[in-house]
Design a protein around this motif. Sequence first.
Motif, PDB file in Angstrom:
ATOM      1  N   THR A  60      -3.749  11.404  -8.955  1.00 49.03           N
ATOM      2  CA  THR A  60      -2.520  10.892  -8.339  1.00 49.03           C
ATOM      3  C   THR A  60      -2.762   9.659  -7.467  1.00 49.03           C
ATOM      4  O   THR A  60      -2.046   8.654  -7.608  1.00 49.03           O
ATOM      5  CB  THR A  60      -1.831  11.998  -7.524  1.00 49.03           C
ATOM      6  N   PRO A  61      -3.748   9.648  -6.550  1.00 49.88           N
ATOM      7  CA  PRO A  61      -3.976   8.430  -5.764  1.00 49.88           C
ATOM      8  C   PRO A  61      -4.461   7.249  -6.608  1.00 49.88           C
ATOM      9  O   PRO A  61      -4.137   6.093  -6.293  1.00 49.88           O
ATOM     10  CB  PRO A  61      -5.050   8.863  -4.757  1.00 49.88           C
ATOM     11  N   LEU A  62      -5.224   7.515  -7.678  1.00 54.08           N
ATOM     12  CA  LEU A  62      -5.699   6.414  -8.521  1.00 54.08           C
ATOM     13  C   LEU A  62      -4.537   5.722  -9.227  1.00 54.08           C
ATOM     14  O   LEU A  62      -4.473   4.477  -9.292  1.00 54.08           O
ATOM     15  CB  LEU A  62      -6.696   6.956  -9.548  1.00 54.08           C
ATOM     16  N   VAL A  63      -3.623   6.497  -9.763  1.00 50.11           N
ATOM     17  CA  VAL A  63      -2.441   5.927 -10.416  1.00 50.11           C
ATOM     18  C   VAL A  63      -1.597   5.158  -9.400  1.00 50.11           C
ATOM     19  O   VAL A  63      -1.084   4.064  -9.683  1.00 50.11           O
ATOM     20  CB  VAL A  63      -1.618   7.035 -11.099  1.00 50.11           C
ATOM     21  N   ALA A  64      -1.445   5.713  -8.209  1.00 51.45           N
ATOM     22  CA  ALA A  64      -0.645   5.056  -7.180  1.00 51.45           C
ATOM     23  C   ALA A  64      -1.268   3.730  -6.743  1.00 51.45           C
ATOM     24  O   ALA A  64      -0.556   2.754  -6.477  1.00 51.45           O
ATOM     25  CB  ALA A  64      -0.484   5.982  -5.980  1.00 51.45           C
ATOM     26  N   ARG A  65      -2.589   3.683  -6.638  1.00 51.46           N
ATOM     27  CA  ARG A  65      -3.259   2.433  -6.286  1.00 51.46           C
ATOM     28  C   ARG A  65      -2.960   1.353  -7.313  1.00 51.46           C
ATOM     29  O   ARG A  65      -2.692   0.198  -6.965  1.00 51.46           O
ATOM     30  CB  ARG A  65      -4.768   2.674  -6.191  1.00 51.46           C
ATOM     31  N   ALA A  66      -2.984   1.727  -8.589  1.00 54.10           N
ATOM     32  CA  ALA A  66      -2.644   0.777  -9.640  1.00 54.10           C
ATOM     33  C   ALA A  66      -1.174   0.382  -9.574  1.00 54.10           C
ATOM     34  O   ALA A  66      -0.813  -0.788  -9.797  1.00 54.10           O
ATOM     35  CB  ALA A  66      -2.976   1.367 -11.007  1.00 54.10           C
TER      36      ALA A  66
ATOM     37  N   CYS B 142       1.483  -3.521  -9.286  1.00 54.47           N
ATOM     38  CA  CYS B 142       2.490  -3.929 -10.273  1.00 54.47           C
ATOM     39  C   CYS B 142       3.685  -4.563  -9.578  1.00 54.47           C
ATOM     40  O   CYS B 142       4.004  -4.238  -8.434  1.00 54.47           O
ATOM     41  CB  CYS B 142       2.946  -2.728 -11.096  1.00 54.47           C
ATOM     42  N   ALA B 143       4.367  -5.446 -10.287  1.00 57.93           N
ATOM     43  CA  ALA B 143       5.542  -6.109  -9.717  1.00 57.93           C
ATOM     44  C   ALA B 143       6.696  -5.140  -9.542  1.00 57.93           C
ATOM     45  O   ALA B 143       7.531  -5.316  -8.659  1.00 57.93           O
ATOM     46  CB  ALA B 143       5.962  -7.271 -10.610  1.00 57.93           C
ATOM     47  N   SER B 144       6.748  -4.111 -10.364  1.00 53.48           N
ATOM     48  CA  SER B 144       7.829  -3.130 -10.305  1.00 53.48           C
ATOM     49  C   SER B 144       7.269  -1.737 -10.058  1.00 53.48           C
ATOM     50  O   SER B 144       6.192  -1.388 -10.562  1.00 53.48           O
ATOM     51  CB  SER B 144       8.621  -3.137 -11.620  1.00 53.48           C
ATOM     52  N   ARG B 145       7.993  -0.947  -9.279  1.00 58.11           N
ATOM     53  CA  ARG B 145       7.608   0.441  -9.062  1.00 58.11           C
ATOM     54  C   ARG B 145       7.735   1.263 -10.344  1.00 58.11           C
ATOM     55  O   ARG B 145       7.176   2.350 -10.451  1.00 58.11           O
ATOM     56  CB  ARG B 145       8.502   1.088  -8.003  1.00 58.11           C
ATOM     57  N   LYS B 146       8.463   0.750 -11.320  1.00 55.82           N
ATOM     58  CA  LYS B 146       8.740   1.523 -12.527  1.00 55.82           C
ATOM     59  C   LYS B 146       7.687   1.371 -13.615  1.00 55.82           C
ATOM     60  O   LYS B 146       7.595   2.214 -14.512  1.00 55.82           O
ATOM     61  CB  LYS B 146      10.103   1.110 -13.113  1.00 55.82           C
TER      62      LYS B 146
ATOM     63  N   ARG C  53      10.194  -7.788  -4.103  1.00 50.92           N
ATOM     64  CA  ARG C  53       9.599  -7.080  -2.973  1.00 50.92           C
ATOM     65  C   ARG C  53      10.209  -7.609  -1.692  1.00 50.92           C
ATOM     66  O   ARG C  53      10.280  -8.809  -1.464  1.00 50.92           O
ATOM     67  CB  ARG C  53       8.085  -7.292  -2.950  1.00 50.92           C
ATOM     68  N   GLY C  54      10.624  -6.681  -0.846  1.00 47.51           N
ATOM     69  CA  GLY C  54      11.219  -7.096   0.424  1.00 47.51           C
ATOM     70  C   GLY C  54      12.712  -7.306   0.346  1.00 47.51           C
ATOM     71  O   GLY C  54      13.348  -7.660   1.305  1.00 47.51           O
ATOM     72  N   ALA C  55      13.299  -7.064  -0.860  1.00 45.85           N
ATOM     73  CA  ALA C  55      14.729  -7.288  -1.007  1.00 45.85           C
ATOM     74  C   ALA C  55      15.577  -6.143  -0.497  1.00 45.85           C
ATOM     75  O   ALA C  55      16.785  -6.224  -0.456  1.00 45.85           O
ATOM     76  CB  ALA C  55      15.067  -7.542  -2.480  1.00 45.85           C
TER      77      ALA C  55
ATOM     78  N   ASN D 207       0.803  -1.224   0.000  1.00 45.22           N
ATOM     79  CA  ASN D 207       0.000   0.000   0.000  1.00 45.22           C
ATOM     80  C   ASN D 207       0.837   1.275   0.000  1.00 45.22           C
ATOM     81  O   ASN D 207       0.296   2.371   0.161  1.00 45.22           O
ATOM     82  CB  ASN D 207      -0.920   0.025   1.229  1.00 45.22           C
ATOM     83  N   ARG D 208       2.138   1.145  -0.176  1.00 40.19           N
ATOM     84  CA  ARG D 208       3.024   2.296  -0.012  1.00 40.19           C
ATOM     85  C   ARG D 208       2.799   3.387  -1.055  1.00 40.19           C
ATOM     86  O   ARG D 208       2.752   4.576  -0.722  1.00 40.19           O
ATOM     87  CB  ARG D 208       4.486   1.838  -0.051  1.00 40.19           C
TER      88      ARG D 208
END
Length: 436
Positions: free
Chosen positions: A289-295, A299-303, A424-426, A153-154
């Motif tokens: 902005t929050p809608l894009v962040a929720r999507a 995703c597996a990657s932040r990018k 994630r978590g690495a 949820n970050r």
Amino acid sequence: MQTAVHKAAQPSRAELMRTVTAIIIGNAFVAYDFTVYSFSAVIIGDLFFPSSNPASSLLLSLATFGAGFVMRPLGALMIGHIADSRGRKAGLAVSLALMTLGTWLIACLPGYASIGPAAPALMVLARLMQGLAAGGEIGPASASLMETVPYRNRCFMVSWRGASQGAAAFAAALVGASTTALLSPAAMHDWGWRIPFVLGGLIGPVGWYLRRRMQASAPQQRARLGPMRMFAAHPRAIVCGLLMMAAPSVGIYLTVFYMPAYLVRTLHRPAAISLLTACLSGLVILVVTPLVARAADRCASRKTLQYVALVASLAVAWPAFRALAHGAGDVAALVIITAYVALAVNNAGPSSVLVMEAFPAHRRAAGLGVIYSFGVVLFGGFSPLFVTWLISRTGDPMMPAWYLMAATLLTLAALRAFPEPEARGACVACASPPAV
């Protein structure tokens, strides 16, 4: 790197909501007070920087506005260090206190006719305080939001820092335009210009009260203050992170803050359109902005979504400005601008989280704050000046599009090179305890 990671009890829902509310309201207040100065720049120039040449007064007033940008990196380093070493709450309290003091100083400061040279000196001091506060707010606010929720949820949680800045831009435009419309020019010049600052100053104690009620965290591992030490430990993250700021900084300063002047002065559109442009752009940032962040959290990657948004904004920048410059009606222009803002200025969540996860907890607030503040100074703060100069030299109204496209290409290259954990978590950041 951190030598030890301690698990902390998750905050209750009530504590979480109290923390998030305090951070978002305080951050919106800081952003509002830093930007509302621009709406009174002409009057402030007349009252505090008198000159026989009105242009000189305006330039001195704008130079004072720019002084706030110069102080942002120092604020990011100093207040970020406080937040990293003494707890997020301590850093957030310092940034809010500085912004409140600077805002009230501007609101109550007598003009040059009353106190002479002390007036411009104190106005500069007030803007320096606001600059320190604005630079120091971003890192602790973002780190606090990120550390209150699980990894999944970050992006969504941190996105509310960017969304609150959209709300602040909307409020600043609305208050500035409303006071101008409701008051006579004489009243606006005598006392009306102070109203936006008084309103902002009244929010300060509210934010202070809310942040005082935040749950304090144990200090992080102390890190020695110094940009060179931080750069030596994280050179790739800092360089790439700084270059990644090109597109978002240029985007918001050109499409939100510069766009009204561009529409009126370069494209000769009605002055009323400037209010609608700034207000609608702020609302779009707040919602999208929050809608894009929720999507992005899914995703597996932040990018991933950052690539999508950057490529899409690169593709539509030239057609959008071509339409604005060559005949699109006023309503169509508003639709084009707000659509472009929704596409290009929406990555505050995933981009901030990506940067913070590259730093250990005891450097996270200062790391993001320094990257963000230097990026804004280098790319964003001066972009309206550069674009205005380019238009005057070339006569080409498409210069904002070319400038945006160049910034987007730079950000794409930097994003590709930015270090990202393979899973994630690495990273150390993913195991860090909540710290507000």
